[in-house]
Structure formats: C-alpha cells, structure tokens
Motif scaffolding. Structure first.
Motif, short mmCIF file in Angstrom:
data_model
loop_
_atom_site.label_atom_id
_atom_site.label_comp_id
_atom_site.label_asym_id
_atom_site.label_seq_id
_atom_site.Cartn_x
_atom_site.Cartn_y
_atom_site.Cartn_z
N ALA A 58 -35.64 -40.78 -15.38
CA ALA A 58 -35.80 -42.16 -15.86
C ALA A 58 -35.36 -42.28 -17.31
O ALA A 58 -35.04 -43.37 -17.78
N VAL A 59 -35.36 -41.18 -18.03
CA VAL A 59 -35.01 -41.24 -19.45
C VAL A 59 -34.38 -39.93 -19.87
O VAL A 59 -34.71 -38.86 -19.33
N GLY A 61 -34.13 -36.90 -22.10
CA GLY A 61 -35.09 -36.20 -22.95
C GLY A 61 -34.61 -36.06 -24.38
O GLY A 61 -35.40 -35.97 -25.30
N HIS A 64 -34.03 -40.24 -25.59
CA HIS A 64 -35.28 -40.92 -25.31
C HIS A 64 -35.17 -42.44 -25.29
O HIS A 64 -35.72 -43.09 -24.43
N GLY A 65 -34.46 -43.00 -26.25
CA GLY A 65 -34.45 -44.46 -26.38
C GLY A 65 -33.79 -45.17 -25.22
O GLY A 65 -33.92 -46.38 -25.10
N VAL A 66 -33.06 -44.46 -24.40
CA VAL A 66 -32.31 -45.14 -23.35
C VAL A 66 -32.91 -44.83 -21.99
O VAL A 66 -33.39 -43.74 -21.73
N GLU A 67 -32.85 -45.80 -21.11
CA GLU A 67 -33.19 -45.54 -19.72
C GLU A 67 -31.91 -45.21 -18.99
O GLU A 67 -30.95 -45.98 -19.03
N THR B 24 -43.24 -40.17 -14.55
CA THR B 24 -42.39 -40.26 -15.76
C THR B 24 -42.02 -41.70 -16.06
O THR B 24 -41.89 -42.08 -17.23
N GLU B 25 -41.84 -42.52 -15.03
CA GLU B 25 -41.44 -43.91 -15.27
C GLU B 25 -42.57 -44.67 -15.96
O GLU B 25 -42.33 -45.44 -16.89
N VAL B 28 -42.56 -43.44 -19.63
CA VAL B 28 -41.45 -43.95 -20.42
C VAL B 28 -41.71 -45.39 -20.85
O VAL B 28 -41.52 -45.75 -22.01
N LYS B 32 -42.12 -46.39 -24.72
CA LYS B 32 -41.11 -47.25 -25.34
C LYS B 32 -41.72 -48.55 -25.86
O LYS B 32 -41.30 -49.09 -26.88
N MET B 35 -43.39 -47.69 -29.20
CA MET B 35 -42.36 -47.38 -30.21
C MET B 35 -41.62 -48.65 -30.62
O MET B 35 -41.31 -48.86 -31.80
N PHE B 42 -38.18 -40.90 -32.56
CA PHE B 42 -38.52 -39.49 -32.79
C PHE B 42 -37.54 -38.91 -33.79
O PHE B 42 -36.33 -38.93 -33.58
N TYR B 72 -40.91 -34.34 -21.84
CA TYR B 72 -39.76 -35.03 -22.45
C TYR B 72 -39.88 -36.54 -22.40
O TYR B 72 -39.29 -37.25 -23.21
N THR B 73 -40.68 -37.05 -21.45
CA THR B 73 -40.79 -38.51 -21.33
C THR B 73 -41.50 -39.13 -22.52
O THR B 73 -41.35 -40.31 -22.78
N GLY B 75 -41.09 -37.84 -25.53
CA GLY B 75 -40.33 -37.42 -26.70
C GLY B 75 -40.55 -35.99 -27.13
O GLY B 75 -40.16 -35.59 -28.23
N TYR B 77 -39.17 -33.21 -27.24
CA TYR B 77 -37.92 -32.48 -27.16
C TYR B 77 -37.63 -31.93 -28.55
O TYR B 77 -37.36 -32.69 -29.48
#
Lengths: 161, 384
Positions: A58-59, A61, A64-67, B24-25, B28, B32, B35, B42, B72-73, B75, B77
């Motif tokens: 879905a994103v 890693g 991050h900011g983008v789907e 994860t969806e 996210v 988001k 944020m 990040f 990772y969902t 951030g 990373y």
C-alpha cells in the motif's frame, strides 16, 4: 566424593494454537489471486522513487509519502542473487513433517524488477552459483493463492547448457 | 532535558470491522493523516519525525510477527522504531520519555488492533500464566467477573450503578462519529441483557470485535509551539504493575492504579484531582471498571464509585465528566483503548470535540489499563 543423584526436572510440552482470519486486502489479495488463477507474479511501482515492489504494498517503505498503486506484471524468471544450502532438520510449517536435508533457499531478483525468496532445487552446492539464471516451477493443480503455489525455482534451460 | 512534551496532532480511524483491509492499509491512512496535519515527514536530520513508538498485539495482526513485518507502514525505515506490546497509553508515555530524555525531538506514536482477526478470549487466555491460569480457561472477561463480584460485595456497589455507567457512556458516544455502538440504552435494558460472567452482562462489556488505529505526534516544547497553535501538554505520567496472579490481590481495590495516579499527579503538581481536572477518559472495558478505576484515580473515595455515578458528577454537565467520548463501551479495540483516551483528551483540550465538548476544558486525564483485572495501569495528565 559420592555422586549425588541428579534432580529430576519436570518438562512440559506445550502447543499454542489460535485460529486467525487474516485479511489480505487489495494489494496482497490481487497478487495471490493472480498466482492462483493465472500463475503470474505482480508487483507495484512507487510513483515517487520508481522502485518495483514485490510483494506489492500500500505504501513505499522508503518514500512513505506516496500510496503505491501502479501495477506491474513481473517475470517468474530471474537471477539467483544469494542462496544457502542448509543441513539442519527442518519442520515444514505447512505439514508439521520433517523435510529431507539438505535444502536450499535463495533470493531471486526477477527480470524487470522485484525480488523474492523461495526454495531452490536441487539443493546441491556444486550446482548452485550466484548469478545463475532461475525460473519458477508452478504447482499445476490445486493452487491455493499462496506463495507455495510456486513449488521452487530451478535453473533455466539456457543456464543448464 | 526538554522542558515539556506537547501533543501536536492526533488522528483516529473509525472503530468498526475492517475485514476488507490489510492491516498496512489502515496504518498508512492513519499515519498519513496525522503527518498531513503537521506537514512533518520522516527525516534523519532533525527536521522531521525522529522516531516511532507503536503499540499493538501480535496475534491480532494475523499469524503473529506483525510488529516486524509492517513497521515500514509507519515510517520505520532506517530510523529508530520501538514496539510496545501493552496498552497504547504506555506507548504515549514511552514516546514522551524519548523527548524528555533529550534523545529525540519529534516522535510519532501509533496504536492499532484488528480484533476481527481472532478470538479476543483466546488471546487473553494466552495472557495468563500457562500453568496456573490458562488451563482453567481464564481470560480477562472471567477475571473481570471475579473482580466485579468482589467489588460489588466489598463496597455495596449495585448492578444498577454499573448499568448507569453503560447508559451514560452510550449516550455520550452519540456525539462521537467514530464509534459504532452508541445508543439510547436504558438501565432496564442493561440489566435484562444476557449474563456473560456474573455479574457482568453483555451490555456492560466492551463490544467485540472492533478494529481501528490511532496515531499522534509528540514534540518537545519549542518545536510543538512551532508545529501548532493548539499544543496540548503532557503534565504528568505514571505507570504501575500489580501481581499477575489474581489470588495475590484484593480485587476490590486497585493499588497499582493508585500508585500510577499518584506518580502522575506528583509530576503534574495536582493535589486534588477531583477538583483540578475538567474531564477524565477512563478505560471502561467493563462498566464496573469505570467506577473502580475512578476510585483508584482519586476522583472519589474508596468504595464511593457507586455514589459518584448516582450523583451525576461524571455525566456531561457534571463537575467532572468521565468518558465524554463514549468510552470503550461504545466500541474501541483493546490496546488502542488507552491511546484513544489520550486522543480524546487532546480533542477536548483543543476545543475540537464537537457535540461532546466539555466547555472550557483546560485539564484532562487519560487512563490505560492492561492485564487481567487491571494488572497494570498508565495515567497521563494533560493541559492546554
């Protein structure tokens, strides 16, 4: 000095088991459905950094900011990037039964992008080498929509020559 | 050491059943959202979010291991990321400690659970000691039943008083668009509902299964002031564990909560919580618990939880509204529970609580709890 009798230790086997309903969602769900129905691998592409993601997500890693929505059909051929041959007993989590040793798994970088980890056959350190060309061997009957719908990867015909 | 920790943004999902979504969806979207409210990204150069703290429970993600699989969902990373397998209020406290220690300036805290993945009772059974607790089928509901029985017996708390908590919270929840179980239930309806673990009836227990997530961003004082014109400050924090084994405790009292609350009040300089707090969000996994935890928090005297609800003190418009959000009785996942209490306090102190707004709220308390019959508690006090 007389030896003391060893104390008897009590050890109890214990099994933890909980039924779960795991939701695959649209990204993982599409990949698994394509594997089951068409023997195809799909990933998606991060619209920001351009990375091909396998498994699809879905994103991204990293960004991050983008789907990540752009679907990309991936090859089931690739290059053996790293592998290992293991000799310790391995209980197959899908059957609970021991698998014959040795066995090999490797990281395969797919042609055109994406990478996955799978069994490599035959598990012979004399025949396996980094950089060799490999191809997926799919389960022909009874695919379930899971990674084990690919049985293993093996050397391509061109590589065997 | 940083001066104060401010909460600069909060985001919550709707609390319902998310069987169509991969975890994860959900993560996210909520990450988001929070944020986007601050414009933060990040970063590893000190200009964005420095670290993450995430609360969840592995089994509720599916086959286990989710803490590592899905980092990772949120951030995680190539940056610091901590995992909390406890109530989400503890994650908020740990995030604040990262800032108070001077280690990080801006921390993202996330809590998530999908109760629809597996049986809450089975997971809670695994939360018990495997020799003394699990084989008799003990889970947190059965433990709560024993505690409720003991509490009612020792202090003369009545079933009607417990049912009034349900009526109050389900009514409050009608003004909270994120919860699914708000309604106009009556005391009679509650007392006629099916018995689950005597004396707890089905309407007195948190609805199950519910899925959802909460995210918030904490920042050190100077950055918090720049990131928002409505920071909410964490003034006090306290955590305390009790014995795990129920037989080691008098279940009618909650000594570990008393300790956690006193720790938070000392830090915040609060001497008379019932007078100084404008609202409290208390983890009401079961109706009687709102009364018992109110005693532990010092909102009333020992054994006076029943009088507290009878007098209307904790109703909207009372001197100290408890659970204006509707509480857990309106359906919030466990683990997310305590963190969602903090999020609600933030909305109240920012004046953004809509139809459930406590007018003029300046100070608030959030309470999280975990373990059988309230083994461990976390208390966080906040002000605007």
């Amino acid at each position: 000095m007389a030896k003391k009798a060893a104390a008897e230790h009590l050890v109890m086997p214990y099994l933890v088991s909980i039924p779960c309903n795991f939701s695959a969602g649209p990204y993982m769900g599409r990949l698994l459905r394509e594997m089951k129905e068409h023997k195809k691998l799909w990933g998606n592409k991060c619209p920001s950094c351009g990375r091909i993601m396998f498994p699809p997500r879905a994103v991204c890693g990293q960004c991050h900011g983008v789907e990540a929505g752009d679907w990309v059909e991936l090859s089931d051929k690739g290059t053996l990037f790293a592998f290992d041959v293991c000799y310790y007993p391995y209980i197959d989590p899908t059957t609970g039964q021991p698998k014959p040793v040795p066995w090999a798994r490797g990281v395969i970088t797919l042609d055109g992008g994406g990478a996955l980890i799978h069994f490599i056959e035959p598990p012979d350190p004399e025949k396996l080498r980094r950089g060799m060309r490999v191809q997926a061997v799919w389960r022909e009957e009874g695919r379930m929509g899971e990674m084990m719908d690919i049985l293993y990867f093996q050397a391509t015909e061109e590589d065997k020559k | 050491m940083a001066d104060r920790v401010g909460i600069v943004a909060v985001a919550q999902t709707k609390f319902d059943q998310k069987r169509e979504e991969h975890l994860t969806e959900t993560l996210v979207h909520v990450t988001k959202d929070v944020m986007g409210q601050t414009g933060l990204e990040f970063k590893d150069d000190g200009t964005g979010i420095d670290s993450t703290v995430v609360a969840s429970q592995d089994y509720f993600g599916g086959p286990g291991g989710i803490h590592m699989h899905y980092a990772y969902t949120v951030g995680a990373y190539r940056r610091p990321d901590e995992r909390v397998e406890e109530d989400g209020a503890f994650a908020v406290a740990y995030g604040a400690m990262q800032i108070l220690s001077g280690h990080h300036d801006v921390v993202l805290v996330v809590g998530h659970i999908k109760e629809s993945v597996c049986s809450k009772n089975q997971v809670e059974n695994l939360g018990l000691d495997h020799i003394y607790g699990r084989k008799i089928g003990l889970d947190f509901v059965a433990a709560a039943g024993m505690q409720a029985m003991r509490y009612q017996h020792k202090y003369g708390i009545t079933p009607e008083q417990c049912a009034k908590v349900v009526v109050k919270n389900r009514t409050n929840g009608k003004n909270n668009p994120l919860v699914m179980y708000a309604n106009g239930i009556t005391v009679e309806d509650v007392l006629k509902s099916e018995m689950v673990a005597d004396p707890i009836r089905v309407q007195e227990a948190k609805p199950v299964p519910v899925d959802g997530a909460v995210a918030m961003i904490l920042a050190c004082e100077d950055k918090a002031k720049k990131l928002t014109n409505k920071p909410v400050w964490i003034t006090g924090m306290g955590m305390c564990y009790d014995h795990h084994e129920l037989g080691y405790r008098d279940l009618a009292d909650c000594d570990s909560l008393v300790s956690a609350a006193q720790m938070a009040y000392k830090m915040a300089g609060i001497k008379e919580p019932a007078k100084e707090l404008n609202l409290a969000e208390v983890s009401d996994h079961y109706a009687y618990q709102e009364l018992l935890w109110s005693e532990g928090l010092g909102l009333c005297g020992k054994g006076e939880g029943g009088k507290l609800i009878d007098k209307g003190t904790t109703s909207m418009g009372g001197e100290l509204p408890v659970n204006p959000s509707g509480g857990l009785l309106c359906g919030v996942p466990l683990i997310v529970a305590g963190m969602q209490r903090v999020a609600e306090c933030v909305l109240q102190l920012r004046g953004e609580a809509g139809g459930r707004q406590v007018s003029g709220a300046k100070t608030a308390l959030a309470h999280g709890v975990e373990g059988p019959a309230g083994q461990l508690h976390c208390v966080i006090t906040l002000e605007k």
